[in-house]
Design an enzyme around this catalytic site. Structure first.
Site, PDB file in Angstrom:
ATOM      1  N   GLU A  71      -6.013   0.823   1.013  1.00 28.98           N
ATOM      2  CA  GLU A  71      -5.721   2.225   1.324  1.00 28.98           C
ATOM      3  C   GLU A  71      -5.556   3.037   0.047  1.00 28.98           C
ATOM      4  O   GLU A  71      -5.954   4.207  -0.028  1.00 28.98           O
ATOM      5  CB  GLU A  71      -4.457   2.313   2.187  1.00 28.98           C
ATOM      6  CG  GLU A  71      -4.619   1.772   3.602  1.00 28.98           C
ATOM      7  CD  GLU A  71      -4.611   0.251   3.733  1.00 28.98           C
ATOM      8  OE1 GLU A  71      -4.309  -0.447   2.734  1.00 28.98           O
ATOM      9  OE2 GLU A  71      -4.906  -0.253   4.830  1.00 28.98           O
ATOM     10  N   LYS A  94     -14.834 -16.995  13.001  1.00 32.22           N
ATOM     11  CA  LYS A  94     -13.916 -16.218  13.820  1.00 32.22           C
ATOM     12  C   LYS A  94     -14.277 -16.440  15.297  1.00 32.22           C
ATOM     13  O   LYS A  94     -15.452 -16.401  15.655  1.00 32.22           O
ATOM     14  CB  LYS A  94     -14.053 -14.731  13.436  1.00 32.22           C
ATOM     15  CG  LYS A  94     -12.748 -13.997  13.455  1.00 32.22           C
ATOM     16  CD  LYS A  94     -12.801 -12.689  12.727  1.00 32.22           C
ATOM     17  CE  LYS A  94     -11.629 -11.836  13.193  1.00 32.22           C
ATOM     18  NZ  LYS A  94     -11.416 -10.663  12.376  1.00 32.22           N
ATOM     19  N   ARG A 151       0.562   2.545   2.367  1.00 29.57           N
ATOM     20  CA  ARG A 151       0.060   1.796   1.209  1.00 29.57           C
ATOM     21  C   ARG A 151      -0.578   2.720   0.148  1.00 29.57           C
ATOM     22  O   ARG A 151      -0.799   2.295  -0.979  1.00 29.57           O
ATOM     23  CB  ARG A 151      -1.014   0.796   1.649  1.00 29.57           C
ATOM     24  CG  ARG A 151      -0.484  -0.469   2.244  1.00 29.57           C
ATOM     25  CD  ARG A 151      -0.069  -1.444   1.154  1.00 29.57           C
ATOM     26  NE  ARG A 151       0.612  -2.582   1.705  1.00 29.57           N
ATOM     27  CZ  ARG A 151       0.008  -3.685   2.135  1.00 29.57           C
ATOM     28  NH1 ARG A 151      -1.303  -3.795   2.048  1.00 29.57           N
ATOM     29  NH2 ARG A 151       0.701  -4.664   2.626  1.00 29.57           N
TER      30      ARG A 151
HETATM   31  C1  TPP Z   1      -2.621  -2.864   5.007  1.00 27.10           C
HETATM   32  C2  TPP Z   1      -3.403  -3.148   6.252  1.00 27.10           C
HETATM   33  N1  TPP Z   1      -4.539  -2.458   6.493  1.00 27.10           N
HETATM   34  C3  TPP Z   1      -5.253  -2.716   7.612  1.00 27.10           C
HETATM   35  C4  TPP Z   1      -4.845  -3.671   8.495  1.00 27.10           C
HETATM   36  C5  TPP Z   1      -5.602  -3.895   9.801  1.00 27.10           C
HETATM   37  N2  TPP Z   1      -6.142  -5.275   9.872  1.00 27.10           N
HETATM   38  C6  TPP Z   1      -5.542  -6.232  10.606  1.00 27.10           C
HETATM   39  S1  TPP Z   1      -6.335  -7.691  10.502  1.00 27.10           S
HETATM   40  C7  TPP Z   1      -7.506  -7.045   9.497  1.00 27.10           C
HETATM   41  C8  TPP Z   1      -8.629  -7.913   9.011  1.00 27.10           C
HETATM   42  C9  TPP Z   1      -8.109  -9.058   8.224  1.00 27.10           C
HETATM   43  O1  TPP Z   1      -9.190  -9.845   7.819  1.00 27.10           O
HETATM   44  P1  TPP Z   1      -8.940 -11.321   7.353  1.00 27.10           P
HETATM   45  O2  TPP Z   1      -7.768 -11.377   6.454  1.00 27.10           O
HETATM   46  O3  TPP Z   1     -10.218 -11.846   6.821  1.00 27.10           O
HETATM   47  O4  TPP Z   1      -8.529 -12.091   8.679  1.00 27.10           O
HETATM   48  P2  TPP Z   1      -9.410 -12.308  10.002  1.00 27.10           P
HETATM   49  O5  TPP Z   1      -9.035 -11.189  10.921  1.00 27.10           O
HETATM   50  O6  TPP Z   1     -10.834 -12.322   9.613  1.00 27.10           O
HETATM   51  O7  TPP Z   1      -8.953 -13.620  10.550  1.00 27.10           O
HETATM   52  C10 TPP Z   1      -7.272  -5.703   9.233  1.00 27.10           C
HETATM   53  C11 TPP Z   1      -8.117  -4.830   8.425  1.00 27.10           C
HETATM   54  C12 TPP Z   1      -3.643  -4.347   8.210  1.00 27.10           C
HETATM   55  N3  TPP Z   1      -3.138  -5.272   9.047  1.00 27.10           N
HETATM   56  N4  TPP Z   1      -2.956  -4.081   7.084  1.00 27.10           N
END
Ligand code: TPP
Length: 629
Positions: A363, A280, A391
């Site tokens: 969630e 990242k 969710r």
């Molecule tokens: C249902 C839901 N819960 C929480 C989030 C908040 N959120 C946005 S990005 C993220 C992390 C995603 O991690 P990953 O898929 O590994 O992608 P990265 O950010 O590491 O590139 C979260 C928790 C969301 N977008 N959707």
């Protein structure tokens, strides 16, 4: 930007030489840093996906093939490549490009997203549709290791492995969600990452290994299988077990490797997962070393990069209050579905690790785990954004409300949220929670009232939702919980007495109402802090005394405070003129919340115009304040 200048479409990428592809990756990286410095945005995830973006656009025609990005926050490079580079500076800005993939914005955005874990099910559906119509296009889903923790993603994978449509799944594993990724699958992925080493060890010393192991473990086939599983985790790979071919892990920043594997996978039948390992923030040192704070920074100085502090926010106030409550009552737990930083829980997670639970982007699991805890006498608080609680809606009804359990929902980001836009607006929760028997819904006017609500909710028990907006709040004194006042559950508060009219306001609209009613003795303002139960006694009295009631809320008009007031008055047979201010029946895009509040009629100037229209404020103001709403 020599190469980027020539790239206006995905075909332009396919026409580049291999050397130029590397150059394109470098230029994309600089451009992403420049754009995020200018206006803020999802920097670290977009940087981590640069080589993948280039490889996908080299091999696929995203106008025809369907590349589905999970969450869609890692797609700044994709947007730049697919004809949006001239508008990329407007990303997340009012009227500008959306921060996530959005199908109305470009035919290259296969899915409108923002919430995590939807890519696999959507891509699965697209692959089924393609096969039903015998179309020739390819389907690719890109999902992060964080998003794979969501039940939706895992359930979709289970189906994909069963039906086996031809599709490519790219697991972009950077070991991070917004904070460190969690869970057993995450631990398993770490074992996969040592696999190349194990392979080499096995190749080089196959004989030595069997010489060492066979006498130790015996020659039985079970022992051999166990040894094999240890040496080659792919043989016990859960993706494999679900019916999805697994390939990897591959270095996701090695463009040549990526192209090599993707090209080979492209022609395989059935579903194939390519597991790529990325960093990242790749290519921007500060973001690489601190990917949490650089996940989605506000604008920054690219030469002297520092993430600006947010000041004291509602989330900080909640984190502080939760820590105090846990010290006050050791049955209090706080559960977050992967939003430790956003929900103000960093300090809490350090101070009370035994009372803190991050369940990943799940969630539904957060809510039902809270139900389980409550069934055994604990007092869980589910800290969740309004938009993400959607969710867990069924779980709120089925697991918490029917049982009337002692679960507090600490709902952050209630109201319009700004740059994240339509997928993230927290403007439905009053409607969907108010409908549930046993549930209460409240919104404090400041951090002190938030504390009072939390403390009272804890004592009263039952399902209680307390919501607050995104943004800053005044720092309350650091008093122990014993000194926090409680409040009468369901009571409203007259902040400014009136005669002919009352504005019933909630959370941020309270300050707006006070501003709008300034200097108007006829117009009163009420802190309508409980939407359920309403203060029926006060409502009835105000309705009988005043000519008109005005409700103002940062929420859809359907089902919110205004609806609750109208229903209550109707049921009581009290007739009064009622004006309901709130969001009309439309999806609200990203924008500046204060401007949007004005546009939808519940900002201070808009409320004042309503007062003028109703004859409650001097008519001369009309021309000063613009057209009537
Ligand atoms: C249902 C839901 N819960 C929480 C989030 C908040 N959120 C946005 S990005 C993220 C992390 C995603 O991690 P990953 O898929 O590994 O992608 P990265 O950010 O590491 O590139 C979260 C928790 C969301 N977008 N959707």
């Amino acid at each position: 930007m020599a190469i980027l200048e020539r790239v206006n479409s995905t075909e332009d990428v396919s026409a580049l030489s291999r050397d130029e592809l590397h150059g394109l990756a470098d230029e994309l990286r600089s451009e992403i840093i420049r754009v995020c410095a200018l206006g803020g945005g999802h920097l670290a995830s977009s940087l981590g996906a640069v080589e993948l973006t280039v490889a996908l656009h080299y091999l696929y025609d995203t106008g025809r093939d369907r590349v589905v990005w999970d969450v869609g926050h890692q797609t700044y490079g994709h947007k730049i490549i697919t004809g949006r580079k001239d508008r990329i500076d407007t990303i997340r800005q009012p009227g500008g490009l959306a921060g996530f993939t959005t199908s109305s914005e470009s035919p290259h955005d296969a899915l409108t997203v923002g919430h995590a874990s939807t890519s696999l099910a959507a891509a699965f559906g697209m692959a089924l549709a393609r096969d039903a119509r015998r179309d020739p296009y390819s389907v690719v889903a890109v999902i992060g290791d964080g998003s794979l923790t969501g039940g939706m993603a895992l359930a979709a994978l289970n189906q994909i492995g069963h039906v086996k449509p031809k599709m490519t799944i790219i697991l972009n594993d950077n070991e991070m969600s917004i904070s460190e990724n969690v869970g057993g699958l995450n631990t398993f992925m770490r074992t996969l990452q040592v696999k190349p080493w194990l392979h080499k060890a096995e190749e080089k010393s196959k004989r030595t290994l069997s010489q060492i192991w066979e006498p130790l473990v015996g020659f039985g086939s079970r022992s051999k299988k166990a040894l094999r599983r240890f040496l080659d985790p792919a043989s016990s790979n859960p993706f494999h077990a679900m019916g999805v071919r697994y390939v990897g892990p591959v270095d996701g920043h090695d463009l040549e490797q990526l192209l090599y594997y993707l090209e080979h996978i492209q022609n395989l039948d059935g579903p194939t997962m390519l597991h790529i390992v990325t960093k990242k923030g790749k290519g921007y040192k500060i973001a690489e070393s601190d990917p949490i704070n650089w996940h989605g920074p506000p604008k920054f100085d690219a030469l002297n990069p520092v993430v600006a502090g947010k000041g004291y926010t509602w989330s900080s106030a909640f984190g502080d209050a939760a820590a105090r409550l846990t010290e006050f009552d050791d049955r209090v737990w706080v559960i977050t579905p992967a939003m430790r930083e956003g929900s103000g829980l960093v300090e809490f997670s350090k101070r009370h690790p035994e009372r803190y639970l991050d369940v990943g982007i799940a969630e539904d699991v957060a809510v039902t785990t809270a139900a389980g805890l409550a069934l055994r006498g604990e007092k869980p608080v589910v800290a969740v954004y309004s938009t993400f609680l959607q969710r867990g809606f069924d779980q709120v009804i089925h697991d918490v409300c029917i049982e009337n359990l002692d679960v507090i929902f600490a709902i952050d980001r209630a109201g319009l949220v700004g740059g994240d836009g339509a997928t993230h607006q927290g403007v439905y929760d009053l409607a969907y929670l108010r409908a549930l028997p046993n549930m209460s819904v409240a919104m404090p006017k400041d951090a002190l009232e938030m504390r009072a609500m939390l403390k009272t909710a804890l004592r009263l028990g039952g399902p209680k939702a307390i919501r607050w907006p995104r943004g800053k709040v005044a720092l309350p004194p650091d008093d122990p919980v014993e000194g926090w006042p409680e409040l009468e559950w369901g009571s409203w508060e007259i902040i400014k007495p009136g005669v002919r009219a009352y504005i019933l306001a909630l959370g941020p609209t309270l300050a707006y109402a006070l501003e709008a009613a300034q200097g108007l003795d006829d117009v009163g303002v009420v802190n309508a802090r409980f939407v359920k139960p309403l203060d029926e006694g006060m409502l009835e009295q105000l309705a009988l005394e005043a000519e008109v009631l005005i409700t103002a809320e940062d929420h859809v008009r359907t089902g919110g405070l205004g609806t609750a007031v109208a229903e209550t008055l109707q049921d009581k047979g009290v007739s009064v003129s009622l004006v309901r201010l709130g969001i009309p029946d439309e999806h609200v895009p990203h924008g500046d919340p204060a401007e949007q509040h004005e546009r939808y009629g519940y900002g201070p100037q808009a409320i004042r115009r309503t007062l003028t229209r109703l004859g409650l404020a001097p008519v001369a103001e009309r021309s000063l304040l613009g057209a009537s709403d």
